[in-house]
Design a protein around this motif. Structure first.
Motif, PDB file in Angstrom:
ATOM      1  N   ILE A  86      -7.465  -1.004 -15.366  1.00 29.15           N
ATOM      2  CA  ILE A  86      -6.051  -0.661 -15.543  1.00 29.15           C
ATOM      3  C   ILE A  86      -5.296  -0.637 -14.212  1.00 29.15           C
ATOM      4  CG2 ILE A  86      -6.458   0.694 -17.625  1.00 29.15           C
ATOM      5  CD1 ILE A  86      -6.130   3.205 -15.740  1.00 29.15           C
ATOM      6  N   ALA A  87      -6.000  -0.833 -13.093  1.00 34.53           N
ATOM      7  CA  ALA A  87      -5.359  -0.692 -11.784  1.00 34.53           C
ATOM      8  C   ALA A  87      -6.152  -1.453 -10.737  1.00 34.53           C
ATOM      9  CB  ALA A  87      -5.259   0.784 -11.402  1.00 34.53           C
ATOM     10  N   TYR A  88      -5.543  -1.624  -9.566  1.00 34.33           N
ATOM     11  CA  TYR A  88      -6.231  -2.281  -8.453  1.00 34.33           C
ATOM     12  C   TYR A  88      -5.693  -1.726  -7.135  1.00 34.33           C
ATOM     13  CZ  TYR A  88      -1.984  -5.169  -8.057  1.00 34.33           C
ATOM     14  OH  TYR A  88      -0.689  -5.597  -7.907  1.00 34.33           O
ATOM     15  N   ILE A  89      -6.483  -1.894  -6.086  1.00 35.77           N
ATOM     16  CA  ILE A  89      -6.085  -1.441  -4.750  1.00 35.77           C
ATOM     17  C   ILE A  89      -5.162  -2.481  -4.141  1.00 35.77           C
ATOM     18  CG2 ILE A  89      -6.934  -0.935  -2.427  1.00 35.77           C
ATOM     19  CD1 ILE A  89      -9.549   0.006  -3.785  1.00 35.77           C
ATOM     20  N   THR A  90      -4.066  -2.025  -3.564  1.00 35.61           N
ATOM     21  CA  THR A  90      -3.122  -2.929  -2.919  1.00 35.61           C
ATOM     22  C   THR A  90      -2.681  -2.320  -1.589  1.00 35.61           C
ATOM     23  OG1 THR A  90      -1.119  -4.248  -3.274  1.00 35.61           O
ATOM     24  CG2 THR A  90      -1.079  -1.981  -4.084  1.00 35.61           C
ATOM     25  N   GLY A  91      -1.651  -2.907  -0.971  1.00 33.78           N
ATOM     26  CA  GLY A  91      -1.157  -2.372   0.300  1.00 33.78           C
ATOM     27  C   GLY A  91      -2.068  -2.693   1.470  1.00 33.78           C
ATOM     28  N   ALA A  92      -1.946  -1.913   2.540  1.00 35.87           N
ATOM     29  CA  ALA A  92      -2.644  -2.200   3.798  1.00 35.87           C
ATOM     30  C   ALA A  92      -4.152  -2.291   3.627  1.00 35.87           C
ATOM     31  CB  ALA A  92      -2.292  -1.138   4.832  1.00 35.87           C
ATOM     32  N   SER A  93      -4.729  -1.483   2.726  1.00 34.01           N
ATOM     33  CA  SER A  93      -6.186  -1.541   2.504  1.00 34.01           C
ATOM     34  C   SER A  93      -6.603  -2.917   2.017  1.00 34.01           C
ATOM     35  CB  SER A  93      -6.613  -0.484   1.482  1.00 34.01           C
ATOM     36  OG  SER A  93      -6.341   0.807   1.947  1.00 34.01           O
ATOM     37  N   LEU A  94      -5.850  -3.449   1.064  1.00 35.12           N
ATOM     38  CA  LEU A  94      -6.150  -4.778   0.545  1.00 35.12           C
ATOM     39  C   LEU A  94      -5.913  -5.841   1.600  1.00 35.12           C
ATOM     40  CD1 LEU A  94      -6.795  -6.779  -1.741  1.00 35.12           C
ATOM     41  CD2 LEU A  94      -4.375  -6.677  -2.387  1.00 35.12           C
ATOM     42  N   ASP A 138      -9.185  -9.930 -15.126  1.00 32.91           N
ATOM     43  CA  ASP A 138      -9.023 -11.360 -14.849  1.00 32.91           C
ATOM     44  C   ASP A 138      -7.890 -11.652 -13.870  1.00 32.91           C
ATOM     45  OD1 ASP A 138     -11.093 -12.257 -16.510  1.00 32.91           O
ATOM     46  OD2 ASP A 138      -9.811 -12.205 -18.275  1.00 32.91           O
ATOM     47  N   ASN A 139      -6.916 -10.718 -13.760  1.00 29.47           N
ATOM     48  CA  ASN A 139      -5.750 -11.069 -12.945  1.00 29.47           C
ATOM     49  C   ASN A 139      -5.528 -10.210 -11.708  1.00 29.47           C
ATOM     50  OD1 ASN A 139      -4.556  -8.622 -13.730  1.00 29.47           O
ATOM     51  ND2 ASN A 139      -3.076  -9.555 -15.110  1.00 29.47           N
ATOM     52  N   TYR A 140      -6.327  -9.158 -11.499  1.00 33.06           N
ATOM     53  CA  TYR A 140      -5.980  -8.226 -10.421  1.00 33.06           C
ATOM     54  C   TYR A 140      -6.053  -8.873  -9.039  1.00 33.06           C
ATOM     55  CZ  TYR A 140     -10.899  -7.386  -9.115  1.00 33.06           C
ATOM     56  OH  TYR A 140     -12.189  -7.524  -8.671  1.00 33.06           O
ATOM     57  N   ARG A 141      -6.946  -9.842  -8.849  1.00 35.17           N
ATOM     58  CA  ARG A 141      -7.005 -10.521  -7.540  1.00 35.17           C
ATOM     59  C   ARG A 141      -5.751 -11.362  -7.305  1.00 35.17           C
ATOM     60  NH1 ARG A 141     -12.505 -10.821  -9.126  1.00 35.17           N
ATOM     61  NH2 ARG A 141     -13.906  -9.760  -7.672  1.00 35.17           N
ATOM     62  N   GLN A 142      -5.269 -12.000  -8.351  1.00 37.78           N
ATOM     63  CA  GLN A 142      -4.044 -12.792  -8.219  1.00 37.78           C
ATOM     64  C   GLN A 142      -2.837 -11.900  -7.946  1.00 37.78           C
ATOM     65  OE1 GLN A 142      -5.864 -14.188 -11.839  1.00 37.78           O
ATOM     66  NE2 GLN A 142      -4.476 -15.935 -11.742  1.00 37.78           N
ATOM     67  N   ASP A 147       1.086  -9.657  -4.110  1.00 36.96           N
ATOM     68  CA  ASP A 147       1.546  -8.479  -3.359  1.00 36.96           C
ATOM     69  C   ASP A 147       1.604  -8.794  -1.866  1.00 36.96           C
ATOM     70  OD1 ASP A 147       1.657  -7.071  -5.715  1.00 36.96           O
ATOM     71  OD2 ASP A 147      -0.121  -5.856  -5.328  1.00 36.96           O
ATOM     72  N   ALA A 148       0.591  -9.517  -1.377  1.00 38.10           N
ATOM     73  CA  ALA A 148       0.563  -9.879   0.040  1.00 38.10           C
ATOM     74  C   ALA A 148       1.756 -10.769   0.403  1.00 38.10           C
ATOM     75  CB  ALA A 148      -0.755 -10.575   0.388  1.00 38.10           C
ATOM     76  N   LEU A 149       2.086 -11.715  -0.471  1.00 30.87           N
ATOM     77  CA  LEU A 149       3.269 -12.553  -0.229  1.00 30.87           C
ATOM     78  C   LEU A 149       4.535 -11.702  -0.233  1.00 30.87           C
ATOM     79  CD1 LEU A 149       2.672 -15.785  -2.365  1.00 30.87           C
ATOM     80  CD2 LEU A 149       1.864 -15.246  -0.067  1.00 30.87           C
ATOM     81  N   LYS A 150       4.618 -10.788  -1.173  1.00 29.89           N
ATOM     82  CA  LYS A 150       5.795  -9.917  -1.280  1.00 29.89           C
ATOM     83  C   LYS A 150       5.962  -9.056  -0.026  1.00 29.89           C
ATOM     84  CE  LYS A 150       5.262  -6.300  -3.870  1.00 29.89           C
ATOM     85  NZ  LYS A 150       5.375  -5.149  -2.928  1.00 29.89           N
ATOM     86  N   ASP A 151       4.843  -8.575   0.512  1.00 22.73           N
ATOM     87  CA  ASP A 151       4.882  -7.635   1.643  1.00 22.73           C
ATOM     88  C   ASP A 151       4.685  -8.318   2.999  1.00 22.73           C
ATOM     89  OD1 ASP A 151       5.214  -5.589  -0.153  1.00 22.73           O
ATOM     90  OD2 ASP A 151       3.102  -4.985  -0.176  1.00 22.73           O
TER      91      ASP A 151
END
Length: 240
Positions: A86-94, A138-142, A147-151
């Protein structure tokens, strides 16, 4: 078999170091009170350890003493409900894991569509952000890639040249179906994200995928990104 025995039997089958919550115990919500008492007894016996409220782990004992679960394992109960992500790690950690920054985040960001997920588990602290689409395994990596492009403009110590190589390699590794899905998800991201994705794909000569991105953008808008100068195709997407 009573609930306490059922829970103890399930936990016995868990591998050492595994984290879990109530939803991993195959019990109904009306059995939670009884389950809590059973878990409390297992805690006192040292069979399980507590991570945070409602989150536990089965300790791994070695000749060097007890090993705590990895950060990824400690966060797993927050990223899944049962076996459903239901969730994934994003932001600086990712972005650190992706190689886009050397920054080590003091707080982790967790993206989810329907839940606001806060974590305070030992030294691990996490705060919520809202994902742009429903998160699946199936989609959290995408979504992390987008997110990386956005940030891209706020990623600390970003090397623009290296970033283009890293992001392009990630796109190259996506099968065509995954790439098509990534473009579909990108359509709900901000325009700058879509423009940057289009420039990267055109730079890789993946022209068969870019028309839908081009049509989604205002031809008179300009988008400032930290890696525009590294993309010869940037001008085609109004990147400045």
């Amino acid at each position: 078999m009573n609930i306490a025995t059922k829970i103890a039997s399930q936990i016995k089958q868990f591998p050492q170091g595994k984290t879990f919550g109530y939803k991993d115990l195959n019990i109904t919500t009306d059995q939670y009170v009884t389950a809590a008492k059973a878990l409390e007894r297992l805690l006192k016996k040292g069979i399980i350890k507590k991570v945070a409220n409602g989150k536990f782990y089965k300790p791994e004992n070695t000749v060097f003493g007890e090993l705590k679960p990895s950060e990824a394992e400690l966060l797993k109960p927050y990223l899944f409900e049962g076996n459903t992500r239901i969730a994934y790690i994003t932001g600086a950690s990712l972005y650190n894991q992706m190689g886009l920054t050397r920054q080590v985040a003091s707080k982790i960001k967790i993206a989810s569509r329907g839940k606001r997920i806060y974590v305070q588990a030992g030294n691990i602290k996490a705060t919520p952000v809202k994902s742009y689409v429903e998160v699946t395994n199936d989609n959290y990596r995408q979504l992390g890639f987008l997110d990386a492009l956005k940030d891209i403009n706020i990623i600390s110590d970003l090397d623009p040249k290296a970033a283009v190589v890293i992001l392009s390699n990630m796109l190259k590794e996506m099968p065509n179906k995954k790439l098509a899905d990534t473009i579909k998800y990108a359509l709900v991201y901000p325009p700058r994200t879509r423009a940057l994705l289009g420039a990267l794909l055109e730079n890789m000569e993946k022209n068969e995928f870019i028309q839908v991105l081009k049509e989604s953008l205002n031809p008179f808008s300009e988008y400032k990104t930290a890696i525009s100068k590294q993309l010869s195709t940037g001008k085609n997407w109004n990147l400045v």
